[in-house]
Design an enzyme around this catalytic site. Structure first.
Site, mmCIF file in Angstrom:
data_model
loop_
_atom_site.group_PDB
_atom_site.id
_atom_site.type_symbol
_atom_site.label_atom_id
_atom_site.label_comp_id
_atom_site.label_asym_id
_atom_site.label_seq_id
_atom_site.Cartn_x
_atom_site.Cartn_y
_atom_site.Cartn_z
ATOM 1 N N GLY A 56 0.822 -1.205 0.000
ATOM 2 C CA GLY A 56 0.000 0.000 0.000
ATOM 3 C C GLY A 56 0.856 1.255 0.000
ATOM 4 O O GLY A 56 2.082 1.194 0.157
ATOM 5 N N TYR A 116 -9.198 -1.053 4.824
ATOM 6 C CA TYR A 116 -10.197 -0.929 3.761
ATOM 7 C C TYR A 116 -10.387 0.567 3.555
ATOM 8 O O TYR A 116 -10.887 1.261 4.440
ATOM 9 C CB TYR A 116 -11.500 -1.593 4.204
ATOM 10 C CG TYR A 116 -12.606 -1.588 3.169
ATOM 11 C CD1 TYR A 116 -13.022 -2.773 2.571
ATOM 12 C CD2 TYR A 116 -13.260 -0.411 2.793
ATOM 13 C CE1 TYR A 116 -14.040 -2.788 1.630
ATOM 14 C CE2 TYR A 116 -14.267 -0.417 1.853
ATOM 15 C CZ TYR A 116 -14.658 -1.605 1.272
ATOM 16 O OH TYR A 116 -15.667 -1.616 0.340
ATOM 17 N N THR A 117 -9.983 1.071 2.401
ATOM 18 C CA THR A 117 -9.960 2.524 2.197
ATOM 19 C C THR A 117 -10.912 3.024 1.109
ATOM 20 O O THR A 117 -10.900 4.208 0.793
ATOM 21 C CB THR A 117 -8.537 2.993 1.853
ATOM 22 O OG1 THR A 117 -8.080 2.295 0.684
ATOM 23 C CG2 THR A 117 -7.581 2.719 3.013
ATOM 24 N N ASP A 165 -9.090 11.324 9.406
ATOM 25 C CA ASP A 165 -9.880 12.511 9.734
ATOM 26 C C ASP A 165 -11.376 12.246 9.599
ATOM 27 O O ASP A 165 -12.196 12.988 10.142
ATOM 28 C CB ASP A 165 -9.476 13.687 8.830
ATOM 29 C CG ASP A 165 -9.572 13.352 7.346
ATOM 30 O OD1 ASP A 165 -9.402 12.175 6.981
ATOM 31 O OD2 ASP A 165 -9.806 14.273 6.544
ATOM 32 N N TYR A 218 -17.083 4.199 6.311
ATOM 33 C CA TYR A 218 -15.622 4.127 6.436
ATOM 34 C C TYR A 218 -15.164 4.749 7.754
ATOM 35 O O TYR A 218 -14.400 4.145 8.510
ATOM 36 C CB TYR A 218 -14.974 4.833 5.249
ATOM 37 C CG TYR A 218 -13.490 5.066 5.414
ATOM 38 C CD1 TYR A 218 -12.594 3.996 5.366
ATOM 39 C CD2 TYR A 218 -12.982 6.344 5.623
ATOM 40 C CE1 TYR A 218 -11.227 4.212 5.526
ATOM 41 C CE2 TYR A 218 -11.616 6.556 5.773
ATOM 42 C CZ TYR A 218 -10.743 5.492 5.724
ATOM 43 O OH TYR A 218 -9.397 5.699 5.887
ATOM 44 N N LYS A 262 -13.311 2.857 10.990
ATOM 45 C CA LYS A 262 -11.998 3.266 11.485
ATOM 46 C C LYS A 262 -12.081 3.651 12.968
ATOM 47 O O LYS A 262 -11.152 3.372 13.734
ATOM 48 C CB LYS A 262 -11.449 4.420 10.652
ATOM 49 C CG LYS A 262 -11.101 4.041 9.221
ATOM 50 C CD LYS A 262 -9.980 3.002 9.143
ATOM 51 C CE LYS A 262 -8.631 3.598 9.519
ATOM 52 N NZ LYS A 262 -7.536 2.583 9.355
#
Length: 297
Positions: free
Chosen positions: A10, A60-61, A101, A124, A128
């Site tokens: 990554g 997982y982005t 953020d 998402y 996180k």
């Protein structure tokens, strides 16, 4: 010291494998070797490696896709870090984990502090945040480093998207009412290495627990909009022809996942404790300079 690094292919993982050299024995793994969606594999790998420090940039982005894959996103971003933290506790190991953020709702117009309450507005961000909470609950020495708008010359990110579209289109319509801090992946990796070095190689778990464990914001300094970021990318890119940039609003560009309007974060805590961070424009220039040098070689 033995360092287990996840997600080595990554953006951040690739840079971390290089920046952490000399700080310990690095076991860097890609998804095929340690898939965060497979929690049993995560446990088995950690028990086999027996690291004294786990560094976890893997995640997982896909922010929009997460809206339709909430279970998978939660398993990778929420459950897997919790498993890592549990195994770290068994081993007496420390953990460095990266967050975002997007754990904030964007309603605050001044930079977010680590003490501000989280309130994610998309899947998402919620996953996180769950990962953060699982690590905190494990009772281990940890650093959670929240970053934002990560870019580099590898992988899928805003900078590479702009460079690609600039060669395909005559006009780019870019959102100009969301504010944040573009952060070069090498800034994240280099800062992490300095933190590890200052923390006695992160092997002194007692020091981390008593003095340095916690959440820190790690972004480039200053802030801009996606439109401002695109402007800076095109200013620094060596393109024969540059497209027209047109600012638009968030409402003009609807996406499955809501984005926080203001997500800039204060990094004073990290800079007071560890080291200074670069201005986002200077970091972007260095990113382009580094790429030019590599291309010349």
């Amino acid at each position: 010291m033995k360092i287990l690094l996840t997600g080595k292919t990554g953006q951040v993982g690739y840079e971390l494998e290089r920046s952490l050299q000399g700080l310990g024995e690095i076991i860097a793994l890609e998804r095929s070797q340690m898939d965060l969606a497979d929690l049993d594999q995560v446990r088995d790998v950690i028990r086999a490696v027996k690291p004294s420090l786990i560094v976890n940039p893997a995640a997982y982005t896909a922010v929009d896709k997460a809206e339709s894959e909430p279970e998978l996103a939660m398993r990778i971003n929420g459950d897997a870090p919790g498993v890592m933290a549990e195994e770290a506790r068994r081993l007496g190991a420390a953990m460095i984990h990266y967050s975002t953020d997007y754990v904030f709702d964007g309603a605050k117009t001044t930079p977010y502090l680590e003490t501000d309450p989280a309130g994610p507005i998309n899947v998402y961000g919620a996953t996180k945040l769950a990962g953060e909470q699982a690590i905190q609950a494990a009772g281990i020495p940890y650093l959670i480093l929240r970053t934002s708008w990560v870019y580099g010359m590898r992988g899928n990110n805003f900078l590479r998207t702009i460079l690609r579209l600039a060669q395909e289109r005559e006009e780019l319509r870019i959102v100009a009412d969301q504010y944040g801090a573009p952060t070069w992946c090498r800034t994240i990796a280099g800062t992490t290495a300095r933190i590890v070095a200052q923390s006695k190689g992160a092997s002194d778990a007692q020091e981390w627990r008593q003095e340095r464990s916690g959440i820190y914001h790690l972004t480039a300094q200053g802030q801009t909009t996606w439109y401002g970021f695109a402007q800076a990318v095109l200013e620094n890119a060596a393109l024969a022809k540059k497209p027209i940039l047109t600012p638009i609003t968030t409402q003009d560009y609807p996406l499955p996942a809501k984005r926080p309007i203001h997500s800039a974060m204060s990094c004073e805590k990290l800079m007071n404790e560890f080291c200074q961070l670069p201005d986002w424009k200077h970091a972007l220039i260095n990113c382009f300079r580094d790429t030019a040098i590599l291309n010349m070689e």
